[in-house]
Motif scaffolding. Structure first.
Motif, PDB file in Angstrom:
ATOM      1  N   SER A 278       0.831  -1.205   0.000  1.00  0.00           N
ATOM      2  CA  SER A 278       0.000   0.000   0.000  1.00  0.00           C
ATOM      3  C   SER A 278       0.865   1.253   0.000  1.00  0.00           C
ATOM      4  N   PHE A 279       1.951   1.234   0.759  1.00  0.00           N
ATOM      5  CA  PHE A 279       2.830   2.393   0.818  1.00  0.00           C
ATOM      6  C   PHE A 279       3.509   2.634  -0.534  1.00  0.00           C
ATOM      7  N   GLN A 280       3.944   1.571  -1.192  1.00  0.00           N
ATOM      8  CA  GLN A 280       4.552   1.721  -2.522  1.00  0.00           C
ATOM      9  C   GLN A 280       3.515   2.222  -3.525  1.00  0.00           C
ATOM     10  N   ASP A 281       2.272   1.781  -3.378  1.00  0.00           N
ATOM     11  CA  ASP A 281       1.163   2.263  -4.205  1.00  0.00           C
ATOM     12  C   ASP A 281       0.991   3.771  -4.015  1.00  0.00           C
ATOM     13  N   PHE A 282       1.079   4.207  -2.759  1.00  0.00           N
ATOM     14  CA  PHE A 282       0.984   5.626  -2.421  1.00  0.00           C
ATOM     15  C   PHE A 282       2.131   6.416  -3.056  1.00  0.00           C
ATOM     16  N   LEU A 283       3.355   5.938  -2.896  1.00  0.00           N
ATOM     17  CA  LEU A 283       4.519   6.640  -3.442  1.00  0.00           C
ATOM     18  C   LEU A 283       4.425   6.768  -4.960  1.00  0.00           C
ATOM     19  N   VAL A 360      -4.942  11.043   9.662  1.00  0.00           N
ATOM     20  CA  VAL A 360      -4.234  11.760   8.605  1.00  0.00           C
ATOM     21  C   VAL A 360      -3.422  10.790   7.758  1.00  0.00           C
ATOM     22  N   LEU A 361      -2.808   9.792   8.399  1.00  0.00           N
ATOM     23  CA  LEU A 361      -2.041   8.811   7.633  1.00  0.00           C
ATOM     24  C   LEU A 361      -2.953   7.971   6.743  1.00  0.00           C
ATOM     25  N   VAL A 362      -4.053   7.480   7.297  1.00  0.00           N
ATOM     26  CA  VAL A 362      -4.980   6.674   6.492  1.00  0.00           C
ATOM     27  C   VAL A 362      -5.520   7.477   5.306  1.00  0.00           C
ATOM     28  N   HIS A 363      -5.998   8.688   5.587  1.00  0.00           N
ATOM     29  CA  HIS A 363      -6.576   9.522   4.519  1.00  0.00           C
ATOM     30  C   HIS A 363      -5.496   9.895   3.504  1.00  0.00           C
ATOM     31  N   GLY A 364      -4.300  10.241   3.991  1.00  0.00           N
ATOM     32  CA  GLY A 364      -3.222  10.607   3.088  1.00  0.00           C
ATOM     33  C   GLY A 364      -2.805   9.457   2.197  1.00  0.00           C
ATOM     34  N   LEU A 365      -2.718   8.244   2.755  1.00  0.00           N
ATOM     35  CA  LEU A 365      -2.400   7.075   1.942  1.00  0.00           C
ATOM     36  C   LEU A 365      -3.442   6.875   0.849  1.00  0.00           C
ATOM     37  N   LEU A 366      -4.710   7.053   1.205  1.00  0.00           N
ATOM     38  CA  LEU A 366      -5.781   6.883   0.214  1.00  0.00           C
ATOM     39  C   LEU A 366      -5.646   7.909  -0.910  1.00  0.00           C
ATOM     40  N   ILE A 367      -5.227   9.131  -0.581  1.00  0.00           N
ATOM     41  CA  ILE A 367      -5.049  10.156  -1.611  1.00  0.00           C
ATOM     42  C   ILE A 367      -3.985   9.713  -2.614  1.00  0.00           C
ATOM     43  N   GLY A 368      -2.815   9.302  -2.100  1.00  0.00           N
ATOM     44  CA  GLY A 368      -1.747   8.881  -3.000  1.00  0.00           C
ATOM     45  C   GLY A 368      -2.121   7.657  -3.809  1.00  0.00           C
ATOM     46  N   ILE A 369      -2.741   6.684  -3.168  1.00  0.00           N
ATOM     47  CA  ILE A 369      -3.128   5.455  -3.862  1.00  0.00           C
ATOM     48  C   ILE A 369      -4.152   5.741  -4.948  1.00  0.00           C
ATOM     49  N   ASP A 378     -11.008   1.983  -5.831  1.00  0.00           N
ATOM     50  CA  ASP A 378     -12.312   1.444  -5.441  1.00  0.00           C
ATOM     51  C   ASP A 378     -12.323   1.008  -3.974  1.00  0.00           C
ATOM     52  N   GLU A 379     -13.439   0.433  -3.571  1.00  0.00           N
ATOM     53  CA  GLU A 379     -13.612   0.004  -2.185  1.00  0.00           C
ATOM     54  C   GLU A 379     -12.571  -1.043  -1.790  1.00  0.00           C
ATOM     55  N   LYS A 380     -12.213  -1.913  -2.717  1.00  0.00           N
ATOM     56  CA  LYS A 380     -11.232  -2.951  -2.427  1.00  0.00           C
ATOM     57  C   LYS A 380      -9.890  -2.340  -2.040  1.00  0.00           C
ATOM     58  N   ALA A 381      -9.477  -1.282  -2.762  1.00  0.00           N
ATOM     59  CA  ALA A 381      -8.210  -0.606  -2.452  1.00  0.00           C
ATOM     60  C   ALA A 381      -8.287   0.072  -1.082  1.00  0.00           C
ATOM     61  N   VAL A 382      -9.436   0.643  -0.760  1.00  0.00           N
ATOM     62  CA  VAL A 382      -9.616   1.301   0.537  1.00  0.00           C
ATOM     63  C   VAL A 382      -9.501   0.283   1.670  1.00  0.00           C
ATOM     64  N   VAL A 383     -10.190  -0.846   1.524  1.00  0.00           N
ATOM     65  CA  VAL A 383     -10.160  -1.874   2.566  1.00  0.00           C
ATOM     66  C   VAL A 383      -8.742  -2.387   2.785  1.00  0.00           C
ATOM     67  N   LYS A 384      -8.017  -2.656   1.703  1.00  0.00           N
ATOM     68  CA  LYS A 384      -6.646  -3.151   1.847  1.00  0.00           C
ATOM     69  C   LYS A 384      -5.772  -2.120   2.557  1.00  0.00           C
ATOM     70  N   THR A 385      -5.918  -0.855   2.207  1.00  0.00           N
ATOM     71  CA  THR A 385      -5.102   0.195   2.818  1.00  0.00           C
ATOM     72  C   THR A 385      -5.371   0.293   4.307  1.00  0.00           C
ATOM     73  N   VAL A 386      -6.635   0.402   4.690  1.00  0.00           N
ATOM     74  CA  VAL A 386      -6.985   0.540   6.106  1.00  0.00           C
ATOM     75  C   VAL A 386      -6.595  -0.713   6.877  1.00  0.00           C
ATOM     76  N   GLN A 387      -6.862  -1.882   6.307  1.00  0.00           N
ATOM     77  CA  GLN A 387      -6.564  -3.135   7.008  1.00  0.00           C
ATOM     78  C   GLN A 387      -5.070  -3.328   7.210  1.00  0.00           C
ATOM     79  N   SER A 388      -4.287  -3.085   6.171  1.00  0.00           N
ATOM     80  CA  SER A 388      -2.843  -3.296   6.292  1.00  0.00           C
ATOM     81  C   SER A 388      -2.225  -2.284   7.248  1.00  0.00           C
ATOM     82  N   PHE A 389      -2.724  -1.043   7.226  1.00  0.00           N
ATOM     83  CA  PHE A 389      -2.266  -0.036   8.184  1.00  0.00           C
ATOM     84  C   PHE A 389      -2.622  -0.459   9.603  1.00  0.00           C
TER      85      PHE A 389
END
Length: 424
Positions: A278-283, A360-369, A378-389
């Motif tokens: 998820s972090f690499q997706d954000f970067l 802020v970290l969760v929302h910021g990651l979602l912005i980059g992703i 989509d919702e799947k990307a959101v769930v993976k981001t929040v869950q992995s965080f």
């Protein structure tokens, strides 16, 4: 701005977690991987009575008493294998102990997870840890998740171990615990008031926490009812919108915090492949590279937010609301749970600061992703981001302490600075 969806009143005692059902072998990210698993004394003694078998051999090799354990709940722990898996995890992606000996032989931690059990005024509350993919889907994607519950547990789980609402003591800051239910209901009303943008609701939450933090004695608790009434009035009358709209945002500071906090997670020793993905997706979404400048990263971050993240969240306003509401239920926010051996008591405003750091970290990651996924965000990307965080940080008291210390060191603990951090 009008309310997008009328929301049901929040329950005074959340029970939605008791309806959780494990996907078993079909899980995206099994809980039998990456965790340090505590074993209570009762379960440890059960394990020592198991007959000679592969399971007993794994117990002898991997289950160790915790030296100087502070409680029977943390009496022992299961040491993970070299590849970070539970030694009882089978090739069928199931628990070998449960398969061979049944539910009664599960530790309290394994029996209840991902349910978070809290006892308030003698009543057991059941919320969820979002470090479980199915729990994250259940909470984030259901607009009415907080009011979902069954007449009883969907599957049996132990209820003999739970957290309690913290209490005032000589070594902890004073908090008006007698108003816990009223404060929580008022905060729920603030967070679900869609007549104003979410960042304003979170800011008002902080203002309320700041005022509650100033109630430093039992004699001063007479002010709490007035504080609650004033914020109920803000919700009912819709005041302060114009004043709050003049508060500036500092997107550069927001992005800087996201990068630093995510880096802190990666350096904390927690090995989470999914969070790293998820972090690499954000970067990639902000075009971060050794040759890129901070200004370029910021420009791409803002573009991703405006072009992809904001439109998505406007279509799914419940997602981040639900994340915050579950956080409030799970942590007994803003008063907190009784301090464990791994944490220290926090003030009400420190609890709020910790919430902001994670949000802020969760929302910021979602912005980059969203900038990387674009139309496929989509919702799947959101769930993976929040869950992995959540799996990386929520079960790591040490990381949360580092996060709070980082924000304090960078002077991000006053209302003005926190307001500037909130994504608009």
């Amino acid at each position: 701005m009008s309310r997008a969806i009328a929301r049901q009143p929040l329950p005074s005692q959340p029970l939605y977690g008791q309806g959780f059902q494990c996907l078993r072998g079909g899980c995206d990210d099994t809980c039998c991987n990456g965790f340090s698993v505590p074993v209570d004394k009762q379960t440890y003694e059960f394990y020592r009575l198991l007959p000679v078998s592969e399971i007993r051999s794994a117990v002898d090799t991997h289950v160790r008493k915790v030296p100087g354990s502070p409680s029977d709940n943390l009496y022992a722990s299961i040491e993970m294998t070299a590849d970070k898996k539970c030694p009882f995890f089978t090739a069928q992606r199931l628990c070998g102990i449960h398969k061979e000996h049944g539910h009664d032989y599960l530790s309290a931690a394994c029996s209840t997870y991902p349910r978070a059990l809290n006892q308030v005024d003698g009543q057991l509350e059941v919320s969820l840890y979002l470090s479980c993919p199915e729990a994250a889907r259940m909470v984030l994607l259901d607009p009415g998740f907080a009011n979902r519950h069954t007449d009883g547990p969907a599957v049996p789980f132990r209820t003999d171990q739970f957290s309690k609402l913290a209490r005032n003591g000589p070594d902890s800051p004073h908090k008006p615990f007698s108003y816990f239910t009223e404060v929580r209901l008022c905060m729920g009303d603030l967070l679900t008031d869609r007549s104003r943008p979410l960042w304003q609701r979170i800011f008002l939450l902080g203002m309320m926490c700041k005022q509650l933090d100033e109630v430093t004695s039992l004699e001063g608790e007479e002010k709490v009812a007035e504080i609650i009434q004033s914020y109920q009035q803000i919700v009912e009358e819709g005041t302060l919108r114009t004043e709050l709209n003049h508060l500036p945002a500092n997107t550069a500071a927001q992005l800087d915090l996201v990068l630093r906090v995510a880096d802190l997670a990666n350096r904390s020793g927690v090995n989470s492949k999914r969070f790293n993905e998820s972090f690499q997706d954000f970067l990639a979404g902000i075009g971060y590279a050794t040759e890129s400048t901070a200004a370029q990263d910021l420009e791409r971050y803002q573009h991703a937010d405006n072009a992809y993240c904001k439109p998505f969240l406007e279509q799914h306003p419940h997602i981040l609301e639900n994340y915050l509401l579950n956080y409030i239920f799970r942590t007994l926010f803003p008063f907190g749970r009784e301090a464990s051996a791994h944490s220290t008591p926090k003030t009400i405003f420190q609890e709020y600061t910790l919430l902001i750091g994670q949000y802020v970290l969760v929302h910021g990651l979602l912005i980059g992703i969203s900038g990387n996924r674009q139309s496929e965000f989509d919702e799947k990307a959101v769930v993976k981001t929040v869950q992995s965080f959540s799996k990386t940080v929520e079960h790591s008291p040490g990381y949360l302490q580092q996060l709070l210390a980082l924000m304090e060191d960078r002077n991000l603990t006053d209302m003005k600075s926190l307001a500037e951090l909130l994504p608009r």
